[in-house]
Scaffold this motif. Structure first.
Motif, mmCIF file in Angstrom:
data_model
loop_
_atom_site.group_PDB
_atom_site.id
_atom_site.type_symbol
_atom_site.label_atom_id
_atom_site.label_comp_id
_atom_site.label_asym_id
_atom_site.label_seq_id
_atom_site.Cartn_x
_atom_site.Cartn_y
_atom_site.Cartn_z
ATOM 1 N N UNK A 293 61.024 60.981 35.956
ATOM 2 C CA UNK A 293 61.988 61.141 37.055
ATOM 3 C C UNK A 293 63.397 61.328 36.514
ATOM 4 N N UNK A 294 64.077 62.381 37.009
ATOM 5 C CA UNK A 294 65.419 62.683 36.532
ATOM 6 C C UNK A 294 66.469 62.618 37.620
ATOM 7 N N UNK A 295 66.076 62.882 38.871
ATOM 8 C CA UNK A 295 67.022 62.867 39.979
ATOM 9 C C UNK A 295 66.441 62.022 41.111
ATOM 10 N N UNK A 296 67.189 61.025 41.547
ATOM 11 C CA UNK A 296 66.767 60.125 42.623
ATOM 12 C C UNK A 296 67.872 60.055 43.671
ATOM 13 N N UNK A 297 67.525 60.419 44.909
ATOM 14 C CA UNK A 297 68.478 60.415 46.022
ATOM 15 C C UNK A 297 67.924 59.543 47.144
ATOM 16 N N UNK A 298 68.705 58.578 47.601
ATOM 17 C CA UNK A 298 68.298 57.680 48.678
ATOM 18 C C UNK A 298 69.327 57.779 49.801
ATOM 19 N N UNK A 299 68.871 58.144 51.013
ATOM 20 C CA UNK A 299 69.764 58.354 52.153
ATOM 21 C C UNK A 299 69.288 57.557 53.358
ATOM 22 N N UNK A 300 70.193 56.826 53.972
ATOM 23 C CA UNK A 300 69.940 56.133 55.232
ATOM 24 C C UNK A 300 68.715 55.216 55.131
ATOM 25 N N UNK A 301 68.751 54.351 54.145
ATOM 26 C CA UNK A 301 67.647 53.416 53.904
ATOM 27 C C UNK A 301 68.083 52.051 54.442
ATOM 28 N N UNK A 302 67.733 51.767 55.675
ATOM 29 C CA UNK A 302 68.294 50.627 56.414
ATOM 30 C C UNK A 302 67.932 49.282 55.815
ATOM 31 N N UNK A 303 66.726 49.131 55.233
ATOM 32 C CA UNK A 303 66.280 47.837 54.723
ATOM 33 C C UNK A 303 66.157 47.802 53.197
ATOM 34 N N UNK A 304 66.640 48.809 52.508
ATOM 35 C CA UNK A 304 66.560 48.817 51.049
ATOM 36 C C UNK A 304 67.431 47.708 50.469
ATOM 37 N N UNK A 305 66.816 46.861 49.626
ATOM 38 C CA UNK A 305 67.528 45.732 49.018
ATOM 39 C C UNK A 305 67.803 45.993 47.541
ATOM 40 N N UNK A 306 66.849 46.637 46.838
ATOM 41 C CA UNK A 306 67.020 46.848 45.404
ATOM 42 C C UNK A 306 66.284 48.118 44.980
ATOM 43 N N UNK A 307 66.652 48.600 43.788
ATOM 44 C CA UNK A 307 65.955 49.750 43.221
ATOM 45 C C UNK A 307 64.663 49.306 42.545
ATOM 46 N N UNK A 308 64.741 48.187 41.865
ATOM 47 C CA UNK A 308 63.598 47.704 41.072
ATOM 48 C C UNK A 308 63.428 46.216 41.329
ATOM 49 N N UNK A 309 62.179 45.814 41.472
ATOM 50 C CA UNK A 309 61.877 44.409 41.692
ATOM 51 C C UNK A 309 60.921 43.936 40.608
ATOM 52 N N UNK A 310 61.330 42.885 39.889
ATOM 53 C CA UNK A 310 60.482 42.343 38.841
ATOM 54 C C UNK A 310 60.914 42.816 37.468
ATOM 55 N N UNK A 311 60.158 42.418 36.425
ATOM 56 C CA UNK A 311 60.499 42.802 35.044
ATOM 57 C C UNK A 311 60.367 44.312 34.837
ATOM 58 N N UNK A 312 61.126 44.813 33.880
ATOM 59 C CA UNK A 312 61.148 46.249 33.606
ATOM 60 C C UNK A 312 60.568 46.495 32.221
ATOM 61 N N UNK A 313 59.530 47.337 32.170
ATOM 62 C CA UNK A 313 58.934 47.693 30.875
ATOM 63 C C UNK A 313 59.765 48.786 30.206
ATOM 64 N N UNK A 314 59.632 48.854 28.904
ATOM 65 C CA UNK A 314 60.364 49.863 28.151
ATOM 66 C C UNK A 314 59.868 51.262 28.518
ATOM 67 N N UNK A 315 60.805 52.178 28.736
ATOM 68 C CA UNK A 315 60.466 53.556 29.062
ATOM 69 C C UNK A 315 60.479 53.860 30.541
ATOM 70 N N UNK A 316 60.510 52.842 31.398
ATOM 71 C CA UNK A 316 60.536 53.082 32.837
ATOM 72 C C UNK A 316 61.892 53.677 33.248
ATOM 73 N N UNK A 317 61.841 54.754 34.028
ATOM 74 C CA UNK A 317 63.049 55.468 34.475
ATOM 75 C C UNK A 317 63.919 55.923 33.296
ATOM 76 N N UNK A 318 63.301 56.123 32.145
ATOM 77 C CA UNK A 318 64.083 56.443 30.950
ATOM 78 C C UNK A 318 64.659 57.854 30.982
ATOM 79 N N UNK A 319 64.146 58.727 31.851
ATOM 80 C CA UNK A 319 64.659 60.107 31.926
ATOM 81 C C UNK A 319 65.653 60.304 33.057
#
Length: 1165
Positions: A968-994
């Motif tokens: 994933x290289x481009x992430x767009x979030x619009x009008x997300x009424x209940x969004x609290x976070x991008x990531x929940x929990x531990x993050x492994x190496x390489x996730x969202x690295x691009x």
């Protein structure tokens, strides 16, 4: 020996005996290039004295001055200085700049040797030899004057001059650095190490030979006439094959000491360097460099798959190369490695069967043979099924022309000794074989190795030069057509790619393909290059006269850029120097001129092939049937006599409101009428007199109907009606246009596609748009069985009004027909629910998605919107993605959507009703996802929940895990009424690295953007935008404020260049004290009242602009990092009474313009 004194008679020259050791003065034999010649690498600084200039020139040639010269010699030297001064003005010399320096050295040394003899005799008998001295002086002066004239002429045209040595050296250094050839070694080494080094050098030399053989089999080099040229090329190949024989002899212990290793290494180095002298004068440096560097066609850092049609082209090019080598007897064995090698062999056999020059064409499968003897036995059994005998095989093949095809030769089988008793130099004898491995095991055992990946060069060159547009939906198929029409002509490929760079207009791509296929009556030697230049010429517009001036110049081969622009200004072609410099840059980018630097001066030159075909084109254009009047503001069409002579007529972007009643254009093939917004009707008989019309564009006109005369255009191949919003009916007579290949109806309001369209069997591209409305309409928009009859379709687009109930009734049948099209490569389709997607699985196993290079699917019932809440530019970017899915008003997690996601590079989730996190679709299904947009998905609370991912992996039996959204290289979030976070929990190496760009718009509950664990993976992030996120107090949330203390000096987000934070009332700092963004260039803030400090941990020294309200800036608590001068340099105030987005766009455009002004001129390649 007396020291040298300038401008005196005490200058000395080396004696005859010493010179005699260097050369034979009476020898006129051609010299071979000497790699051991020494030369001073410093640029010469000539003095004002003309004689001294010539002396310095000879001094560069390493000729010591030891014997005194007579007064005649000094006078002679000074006279020559006057002549050389003219030469120096036209051609500045340097130590590396002389063309063919060994030839120059030879001639000067011969003259000096004879002159020294004459001076010695003259000093002994000066009174009696005055007359003889004058005669000899005149003789020598005449000889050297002739030489100077030759050199002067050579300086104008010879590409071995210093002007081209810089680019030559670049390509040579590129190769030498890649292969690490250091030349002969002077150290004492054991025999084994010497042999290994020589063997490695020989293998590299053979790789070079294979690339050169590929290039000389391609146009324009394959079109070069002259037997002498071909002999020179193959003489170089022959010399390499002799090197191979010597290297193999060294394997024998008794031969190692008999072979001079130093001389052999020197010869290898000489051949390695000399090939550039053969190729460079005829071929672009970019092609040579790319061939050795190896091109990976990339997009966003990932290598793109090569389309199947390109592999088919590679097969054709490989066969062409093999046939090109048939006439040369020294190339006896040709190895084919890589994929599709067997296809080459199969198709080559068909070519050979039509050829009558071979007595035997033997096709043998040797995949099970492990020795040469077994291969010989297989050949013998194929040739003599009933008898056997080794001697009989040798006798049968030695005196005949034969072509042996061997399939899948094993890795350890060395074919060097294969056919030793068969070869006859008077016969045409070839062995062509494929290998099981990806390369030939012993390259010195074959004449030429053909690597299939090297024959992808035309496509790779095109992609590198044309830019990202080649990967956009709907363009790649057209790009392949263009490359196919270039017929492997590498120079034409580069020119067409430069002309089409960043062009998104489908019609221009179609016209490019059409132009390349034209057959002209001109005297063009190179038809493909002629057509490519003709297409480029049509896009140059105002610079055409400048190009014509360059073609007509006497010194078109090379000229200083300043002088060229001055001549343009003098001739009235340009007004200012800056304008001329811009035009030069445009012509360099178009590859019509090449730019290079010599000393402190910039030069440009035109390639010989381009100059020759431009001359032909301009002669053709002088009586040209092309009428280009696009964008001239015409209100009346051309006169009738103009139509009679024209073969192409460009009348687009004018103000035409009417057309001639019935023009007579018996030669007219192309007619562009698009974007004449006042054109409301076409006369009924308008097309009667245009019988050979092939391309017609009526897009963006206000026509309401099509005249019956149009359907008599039986040669029409391309027909565009895009954006004709008043056109509601396509007449059934369209079925008469049997040669139609492209029919584009995008943006029209037609009600129904006539069933007669099924008769258009040659149709390859069909684009439909059903947005018209008529009361009580009951017929289906597309009749049944029409789409499946168009079995040659490669590109299909069906754009439907989602409110049209007729589509919902027949849509599933249409989808079934679409899935039956085996040649389909691009698809745009709307389906109101997910069930029809089951038809995309052929036999339940093979997916239709695998055969689609591009697709744009819209799934889900919805109503059309007049105004979208999402930005228009976001919708445009999404449509340009390769394989995209827009899922609207979805519920649950359908298996059909999961299947589509496995092949998607882009996802737009619009108003999903039940999804709580994106990862519910299955992380494994989104491995290829590069572009993701989520809008109005009110149930989503987080994008990725690591706890749920662990559960998915356990269910799938995956204990190792994977890089989540690693592409994933481009992430767009619009009008997300209940969004609290991008990531929940531990993050492994390489996730969202691009991830390169993250944009958050109107997320009122969002409290966490980045955690420390996520921050460690975001090394590729370049842009962050957050707007209307009122709960955010920092872009970095630290659960434990002390968790980053173990790495206090670490820098995060190393590639972040742009931060935009707007309408963030609770924002108090940027990064919670972490050191971030060392490359940051842009920061913009608006309505962030609690942000009262910026630290040097958040703002780097290279910041170019900080944007915000003037009041906010005035009360900002500045740290010691900031100073008064820096405030004025980087701060740009925002006006509160103007639109924020408009102001930010204006500032960004201004910065971009300033950056382009500072950017140096682009050089080719």
């Amino acid at each position: 020996m007396e020291p040298k004194q300038s401008n005196s008679q005490n200058l000395a020259v080396e004696g005859t005996s010493q010179l005699g050791k260097a050369i034979d003065p009476d020898s006129d034999s051609d010299w071979e290039w000497d790699m051991n010649s020494d030369s001073d690498s410093d640029t010469l600084g000539f003095s004002n004295d003309q004689g001294e200039q010539l002396h310095q020139r000879w001094k560069w040639l390493n000729l010591p001055w030891t014997l005194p010269l007579s007064s005649h010699t000094v006078r002679f030297r000074n006279v020559l200085g006057e002549d050389s001064q003219r030469l120096l003005r036209r051609w500045p010399l340097s130590s590396e700049g002389d063309p063919n320096p060994m030839n120059l050295r030879k001639r000067v040394m011969k003259w000096l040797d004879k002159k020294a003899q004459f001076d010695t005799k003259a000093e002994a008998s000066r009174p009696s030899c005055a007359h003889s001295q004058n005669l000899i002086y005149m003789k020598h002066r005449k000889r050297v004057m002739k030489w100077l004239k030759e050199l002067d002429k050579k300086a104008q045209f010879d590409r071995k001059a210093e002007a081209s040595r810089a680019s030559h050296a670049h390509s040579q250094n590129l190769i030498l650095s890649k292969i690490n050839i250091t030349g002969p070694s002077t150290q004492l080494e054991d025999d084994r190490s010497v042999y290994e080094r020589i063997k490695q050098s020989a293998e590299i030399l053979n790789r070079t030979k294979d690339i050169v053989c590929l290039i000389i089999s391609c146009p324009p080099m394959s079109l070069v006439n002259g037997e002498s040229y071909k002999r020179n090329q193959y003489k170089w190949v022959r010399d390499i094959l002799k090197i191979n024989d010597v290297v193999r002899e060294m394997e024998a212990p008794s031969k190692k000491k008999e072979i001079d290793a130093f001389k052999l290494e020197n010869r290898i180095s000489t051949l390695m360097t000399r090939y550039m002298d053969e190729i460079e004068p005829l071929f672009p440096q970019v092609v040579i460099a790319k061939s050795f560097r190896g091109i990976d066609v990339e997009r966003h850092g990932q290598i793109m798959p090569t389309p199947k049609r390109i592999y088919d082209l590679a097969v054709d090019y490989a066969i062409r190369e093999i046939l090109h080598h048939i006439e040369y007897p020294k190339i006896r064995k040709i190895g084919i490695s890589g994929s599709h090698g067997e296809t080459v062999i199969s198709e080559l056999r068909g070519e050979l069967q039509e050829c009558c020059i071979f007595d035997h064409v033997i096709d043998v499968d040797v995949s099970r043979c492990s020795t040469i003897e077994e291969i010989r036995f297989s050949i013998e059994r194929e040739l003599f099924p009933s008898t056997s005998g080794e001697r009989k095989l040798d006798e049968a093949l030695k005196g005949t022309n034969f072509f042996i095809l061997l399939h899948e030769v094993g890795e350890r089988v060395n074919l060097y000794d294969m056919g030793t008793n068969w070869w006859n130099s008077k016969k045409i004898q070839k062995i062509v074989y494929t290998t099981i491995s990806q390369n030939v095991d012993n390259v010195t055992a074959v004449g030429v190795e053909i690597r299939m990946e090297n024959h992808l060069l035309p496509w790779e060159l095109f992609c590198v030069n044309v830019g990202e547009v080649v990967h956009s939906s709907g363009i790649q198929c057209l790009a392949i057509n263009v490359v196919e029409k270039c017929c492997g002509h590498l120079l034409a490929v580069v020119i067409m790619a430069r002309a089409l760079k960043d062009v998104n207009d489908v019609l221009i791509w179609e016209y490019a393909s059409y132009t390349l296929g034209l057959q002209h009556r001109s005297q063009a030697k190179d038809r493909v290059l002629f057509n490519a230049l003709a297409f480029m010429w049509g896009h140059l517009c105002s610079t055409n006269k400048c190009v014509q001036y360059c073609v007509d110049m006497e010194n078109w081969g090379q000229i200083e850029k300043v002088h060229l622009i001055e001549e343009w200004i003098t001739s009235g072609l340009v007004g200012t120097f800056d304008e001329g410099e811009q035009i030069v840059g445009d012509l360099v980018n178009a590859f019509l001129l090449e730019s290079f630097q010599y000393g402190d001066s910039n030069f440009v030159r035109m390639r010989r092939e381009i100059h020759e075909e431009l001359l032909n084109f301009l002669r053709f254009e002088s009586c040209s049937p092309f009428l280009r009047l696009g964008g001239w503001g015409l209100t009346e069409p051309p006169k009738d006599e103009t139509w009679e002579k024209a073969s192409e007529m460009h009348l687009m972007n004018n103000k035409l409101s009417e057309l001639p009643t019935s023009p007579h254009g018996s030669q007219l093939k192309v007619l562009f009428l698009q974007s004449n917004h006042h054109l409301r009707a076409i006369p009924p008989m308008f097309f009667e007199g245009l019988p050979v019309l092939q391309i017609l564009d009526l897009s963006y006109t206000r026509i309401r109907s099509l005249p019956q005369s149009l359907f008599k255009l039986f040669e029409l191949r391309i027909f565009f009606l895009r954006g004709c919003e008043l056109l509601i009916e396509l007449p059934p007579e369209v079925g008469k246009l049997g040669n139609l290949e492209v029919l584009n109806l995008e943006g029209t309001k037609i009600i129904k596609l006539p069933v007669e369209v099924s008769r258009l069997k040659k149709l390859k591209c069909l684009k439909l748009s059903f947005h018209g409305h008529r009361k009580n309409q009951s017929s289906t928009p597309i009749p049944l069985n029409v789409i499946q009859e168009l079995f040659q379709l490669q590109d299909l687009s069906i754009d439907v009004n989602p409110d049209d109930e007729r589509w919902n009734a027949t849509m599933e049948d249409i989808v079934r027909e679409v899935c039956s099209l085996e040649q389909l490569e691009a698809l745009k389709l709307y389906v109101p629910h997910v069930a029809p997607l089951d038809h995309f699985m052929r036999d339940g196993t093979l997916s239709v998605y695998l055969s689609l290079v591009h697709f744009r699917l819209v799934v889900g019932s919805h109503h059309s919107r007049i105004i979208s809440r999402l930005p228009h530019e976001l919708a445009v970017k999404f449509e340009l993605q390769e394989r995209s899915l827009k899922y609207v008003n979805g519920e649950g997690i359908p298996s059909q959507i999961k299947e589509v996601l496995q092949h998607c590079t882009a996802l737009f989730l619009d108003r999903h009703l039940t999804l709580t996190k994106l990862s519910e679709f299955g992380i494994g299904n989104m491995k290829k996802l590069e572009f993701c947009v989520l809008g109005e998905c009110y149930k989503i609370e987080t994008i990725v929940d690591e706890a749920e991912n662990c559960k998915q992996r356990e269910d799938d039996g995956d204990v190792y895990g994977e890089n989540i959204l690693g592409s994933l290289q481009f992430l767009r979030l619009h009008y997300m009424k209940n969004l609290v976070s991008i990531w929940k929990g531990p993050v492994s190496r390489g996730c969202l690295s691009s991830l390169k760009s993250l944009a958050l718009h109107e997320c009122p509950q969002l409290t966490t953007i980045f955690t420390l664990g996520l921050l460690e993976n975001l090394n590729s992030l370049e842009e962050l935008v957050a707007e209307w996120c009122p709960e955010i107090n920092s872009i970095v949330t630290l659960e434990d404020p002390a968790e980053h203390r173990s790495f206090p000096l670490r820098t995060y987000l190393p590639n972040l260049r742009k931060i935009s934070l707007h309408y963030m009332p609770k924002l108090v700092n940027i990064s919670s004290g972490l050191h971030i963004a060392p490359k940051l260039e842009w920061m913009s803030f608006y309505n962030c009242p609690r942000l009262e400090t910026l630290s040097d941990m958040e703002v780097c020294n290279g910041i170019k602009v900080i944007i915000g309200e003037a009041d906010w800036w005035s009360i900002l608590k500045r740290s010691s990092y900031f100073g008064l001068a820096q405030w004025h340099n980087v701060f740009v105030p925002i006006k509160s009474d103007a639109d924020l987005a408009t102001q930010l766009e204006e500032i960004e455009n201004q910065l971009l313009a300033e950056r382009q002004e500072r950017k140096p001129s682009q050089l080719p390649g």
